[in-house]
Design a protein around this motif. Structure first.
Motif, PDB file in Angstrom:
ATOM      1  N   LYS A  71     -89.628 -35.526  19.567  1.00  0.00           N
ATOM      2  CA  LYS A  71     -88.637 -36.448  19.015  1.00  0.00           C
ATOM      3  C   LYS A  71     -88.691 -36.636  17.504  1.00  0.00           C
ATOM      4  O   LYS A  71     -87.640 -36.687  16.849  1.00  0.00           O
ATOM      5  N   PRO A  72     -89.894 -36.763  16.895  1.00  0.00           N
ATOM      6  CA  PRO A  72     -89.910 -36.997  15.444  1.00  0.00           C
ATOM      7  C   PRO A  72     -89.199 -35.912  14.647  1.00  0.00           C
ATOM      8  O   PRO A  72     -88.637 -36.189  13.588  1.00  0.00           O
ATOM      9  N   PHE A  73     -89.206 -34.678  15.139  1.00  0.00           N
ATOM     10  CA  PHE A  73     -88.600 -33.574  14.399  1.00  0.00           C
ATOM     11  C   PHE A  73     -87.073 -33.666  14.383  1.00  0.00           C
ATOM     12  O   PHE A  73     -86.433 -33.161  13.469  1.00  0.00           O
ATOM     13  N   LYS A  74     -86.503 -34.309  15.391  1.00  0.00           N
ATOM     14  CA  LYS A  74     -85.050 -34.448  15.453  1.00  0.00           C
ATOM     15  C   LYS A  74     -84.544 -35.420  14.386  1.00  0.00           C
ATOM     16  O   LYS A  74     -83.370 -35.400  14.027  1.00  0.00           O
ATOM     17  N   LYS A  75     -85.427 -36.274  13.886  1.00  0.00           N
ATOM     18  CA  LYS A  75     -85.036 -37.257  12.887  1.00  0.00           C
ATOM     19  C   LYS A  75     -85.142 -36.708  11.462  1.00  0.00           C
ATOM     20  O   LYS A  75     -84.710 -37.351  10.515  1.00  0.00           O
ATOM     21  N   ILE A  76     -85.750 -35.537  11.343  1.00  0.00           N
ATOM     22  CA  ILE A  76     -85.966 -34.963  10.011  1.00  0.00           C
ATOM     23  C   ILE A  76     -84.806 -34.048   9.651  1.00  0.00           C
ATOM     24  O   ILE A  76     -84.506 -33.102  10.360  1.00  0.00           O
ATOM     25  N   LEU A 135     -95.191 -37.878   9.749  1.00  0.00           N
ATOM     26  CA  LEU A 135     -95.123 -36.884  10.814  1.00  0.00           C
ATOM     27  C   LEU A 135     -96.520 -36.495  11.289  1.00  0.00           C
ATOM     28  O   LEU A 135     -96.769 -36.378  12.495  1.00  0.00           O
ATOM     29  N   CYS A 136     -97.431 -36.308  10.350  1.00  0.00           N
ATOM     30  CA  CYS A 136     -98.816 -35.986  10.716  1.00  0.00           C
ATOM     31  C   CYS A 136     -99.435 -37.116  11.528  1.00  0.00           C
ATOM     32  O   CYS A 136    -100.115 -36.876  12.537  1.00  0.00           O
ATOM     33  N   ASN A 137     -99.187 -38.351  11.105  1.00  0.00           N
ATOM     34  CA  ASN A 137     -99.709 -39.506  11.843  1.00  0.00           C
ATOM     35  C   ASN A 137     -99.138 -39.563  13.257  1.00  0.00           C
ATOM     36  O   ASN A 137     -99.866 -39.811  14.227  1.00  0.00           O
ATOM     37  N   ALA A 138     -97.826 -39.332  13.376  1.00  0.00           N
ATOM     38  CA  ALA A 138     -97.186 -39.361  14.689  1.00  0.00           C
ATOM     39  C   ALA A 138     -97.742 -38.274  15.595  1.00  0.00           C
ATOM     40  O   ALA A 138     -98.028 -38.508  16.774  1.00  0.00           O
ATOM     41  N   LEU A 148     -92.928 -37.047  -4.243  1.00  0.00           N
ATOM     42  CA  LEU A 148     -93.879 -37.978  -3.625  1.00  0.00           C
ATOM     43  C   LEU A 148     -93.196 -38.775  -2.515  1.00  0.00           C
ATOM     44  O   LEU A 148     -93.779 -38.994  -1.446  1.00  0.00           O
ATOM     45  N   ASP A 149     -91.965 -39.211  -2.760  1.00  0.00           N
ATOM     46  CA  ASP A 149     -91.210 -39.952  -1.741  1.00  0.00           C
ATOM     47  C   ASP A 149     -90.957 -39.065  -0.516  1.00  0.00           C
ATOM     48  O   ASP A 149     -91.112 -39.502   0.626  1.00  0.00           O
ATOM     49  N   ARG A 150     -90.558 -37.814  -0.764  1.00  0.00           N
ATOM     50  CA  ARG A 150     -90.278 -36.905   0.343  1.00  0.00           C
ATOM     51  C   ARG A 150     -91.544 -36.598   1.141  1.00  0.00           C
ATOM     52  O   ARG A 150     -91.488 -36.418   2.355  1.00  0.00           O
ATOM     53  N   SER A 151     -92.671 -36.532   0.459  1.00  0.00           N
ATOM     54  CA  SER A 151     -93.910 -36.187   1.155  1.00  0.00           C
ATOM     55  C   SER A 151     -94.346 -37.273   2.120  1.00  0.00           C
ATOM     56  O   SER A 151     -95.152 -37.025   3.025  1.00  0.00           O
ATOM     57  N   LEU A 152     -93.819 -38.488   1.957  1.00  0.00           N
ATOM     58  CA  LEU A 152     -94.141 -39.569   2.892  1.00  0.00           C
ATOM     59  C   LEU A 152     -93.660 -39.231   4.300  1.00  0.00           C
ATOM     60  O   LEU A 152     -94.266 -39.647   5.290  1.00  0.00           O
ATOM     61  N   VAL A 153     -92.559 -38.488   4.385  1.00  0.00           N
ATOM     62  CA  VAL A 153     -92.057 -38.053   5.692  1.00  0.00           C
ATOM     63  C   VAL A 153     -93.103 -37.194   6.386  1.00  0.00           C
ATOM     64  O   VAL A 153     -93.342 -37.318   7.594  1.00  0.00           O
ATOM     65  N   LEU A 154     -93.736 -36.315   5.605  1.00  0.00           N
ATOM     66  CA  LEU A 154     -94.770 -35.440   6.162  1.00  0.00           C
ATOM     67  C   LEU A 154     -96.007 -36.233   6.567  1.00  0.00           C
ATOM     68  O   LEU A 154     -96.616 -35.957   7.603  1.00  0.00           O
ATOM     69  N   VAL A 155     -96.373 -37.212   5.757  1.00  0.00           N
ATOM     70  CA  VAL A 155     -97.518 -38.077   6.099  1.00  0.00           C
ATOM     71  C   VAL A 155     -97.255 -38.789   7.430  1.00  0.00           C
ATOM     72  O   VAL A 155     -98.109 -38.816   8.321  1.00  0.00           O
ATOM     73  N   ALA A 171     -94.994 -27.104   5.970  1.00  0.00           N
ATOM     74  CA  ALA A 171     -95.811 -27.963   6.829  1.00  0.00           C
ATOM     75  C   ALA A 171     -94.988 -28.528   7.978  1.00  0.00           C
ATOM     76  O   ALA A 171     -95.427 -28.535   9.132  1.00  0.00           O
ATOM     77  N   VAL A 172     -93.773 -29.003   7.671  1.00  0.00           N
ATOM     78  CA  VAL A 172     -92.901 -29.536   8.716  1.00  0.00           C
ATOM     79  C   VAL A 172     -92.581 -28.447   9.737  1.00  0.00           C
ATOM     80  O   VAL A 172     -92.626 -28.667  10.954  1.00  0.00           O
ATOM     81  N   SER A 173     -92.267 -27.244   9.232  1.00  0.00           N
ATOM     82  CA  SER A 173     -91.956 -26.124  10.118  1.00  0.00           C
ATOM     83  C   SER A 173     -93.148 -25.759  11.001  1.00  0.00           C
ATOM     84  O   SER A 173     -92.999 -25.502  12.201  1.00  0.00           O
ATOM     85  N   LEU A 174     -94.349 -25.759  10.409  1.00  0.00           N
ATOM     86  CA  LEU A 174     -95.563 -25.439  11.160  1.00  0.00           C
ATOM     87  C   LEU A 174     -95.820 -26.458  12.257  1.00  0.00           C
ATOM     88  O   LEU A 174     -96.153 -26.099  13.394  1.00  0.00           O
ATOM     89  N   LEU A 175     -95.688 -27.723  11.915  1.00  0.00           N
ATOM     90  CA  LEU A 175     -95.940 -28.780  12.892  1.00  0.00           C
ATOM     91  C   LEU A 175     -94.946 -28.703  14.052  1.00  0.00           C
ATOM     92  O   LEU A 175     -95.322 -28.858  15.213  1.00  0.00           O
ATOM     93  N   GLU A 176     -93.692 -28.450  13.714  1.00  0.00           N
ATOM     94  CA  GLU A 176     -92.680 -28.343  14.765  1.00  0.00           C
ATOM     95  C   GLU A 176     -92.943 -27.125  15.653  1.00  0.00           C
ATOM     96  O   GLU A 176     -92.853 -27.205  16.881  1.00  0.00           O
TER      97      GLU A 176
END
Length: 241
Positions: A137-142, A91-94, A82-89, A165-170
């Motif tokens: 830029k957001p992907f460089k921080k992940i 990222l989607c917002n950004a 759940l904590d890790r998924s916050l990064v994805l949330v 999801a992160v890979s798809l967004l990037e």
């Protein structure tokens, strides 16, 4: 894949259902890794991943899995995911914010083009390309944080879906930037040389194509984001029950 279409015929065995989710994720990986991938592919991929999240949510709602995920040794892994998924949330917002800016910038560029404002067109083209690059830029921080979640298959499925999801967004962001850069190199610089009527019509068509691409990616992200939030709510409900 549509979980709503298949929910009435879900197998009685949780293991069988989870295996089907794994098969769907592998199929999606193969689809988006193709060298012929397009904006449409990415949009559909984001929607398909949203459906996968929906199916995972249905599997989590099975009584046996709810009990299992609430056990102390699995609960800790669920909380970590759940904590890790916050990064994805985030990222989607950004990404949604960047895409909204891109659409507004495109509309301003089209308006300047129609009015024949040569200096404004050149300035807005440069601003538009900078904005598209800013979305990287957001992907460089992940940092890649792989999760095996041994002994907890449900958490592992969630971790794999998150990483995909992160890979798809990037990939979608890079593909969109590539389309913008190719369009810039192939045509926009001619506009600043001479704003002929035929050239303006040509460039307007290019911009409209880009606008549709931005809208397609935006639509895919919105679909994924809704599913992601629903999944988080379901997990939180399981933990609090």
């Amino acid at each position: 894949m549509s979980c709503h279409q298949r929910s009435a015929s879900l197998p009685s065995s949780p293991d069988s259902t989870e295996s089907k989710v794994e098969v769907e994720m592998q199929a999606l990986k193969g689809c988006i890794s193709s060298p012929l991938v397009t904006i449409d592919t990415m949009r559909d991929g984001l929607r398909r991943l949203g459906d996968i999240y929906g199916c995972i949510e249905e599997v989590m709602s099975l009584p046996s899995n709810q009990v299992g995920l609430s056990l102390p040794w699995q609960r800790k892994m669920v909380e970590e995911e759940l904590d890790r998924s916050l990064v994805l949330v985030d990222l989607c917002n950004a990404m949604q914010d960047y895409l909204a800016e891109l659409k507004m910038s495109l509309q301003e560029l089209q308006l300047a083009l129609k009015r024949g404002q040569e200096a404004a067109v050149q300035f807005k083209i440069e601003s538009f390309v900078r904005l598209a690059k800013k979305a990287q830029k957001p992907f460089k921080k992940i940092t890649a944080r792989k999760t095996t979640a041994e002994g907890c298959r449900m958490v592992r499925l969630l971790a794999e879906a998150r990483e995909m999801a992160v890979s798809l967004l990037e990939s979608a962001s890079r593909l969109l930037l590539k389309q913008i850069e190719v369009t810039n190199r192939s045509g926009w610089f001619l506009v600043s040389q001479r704003l002929q009527k035929r050239r303006v019509v040509c460039e307007e068509a290019r911009l409209q194509t880009l606008e549709r691409s931005v809208a397609d990616i935006e639509s895919g992200i919105e679909s994924l984001f809704r599913r992601l939030i629903q999944s988080r709510v379901s997990l939180l409900n399981i933990l609090s029950s």
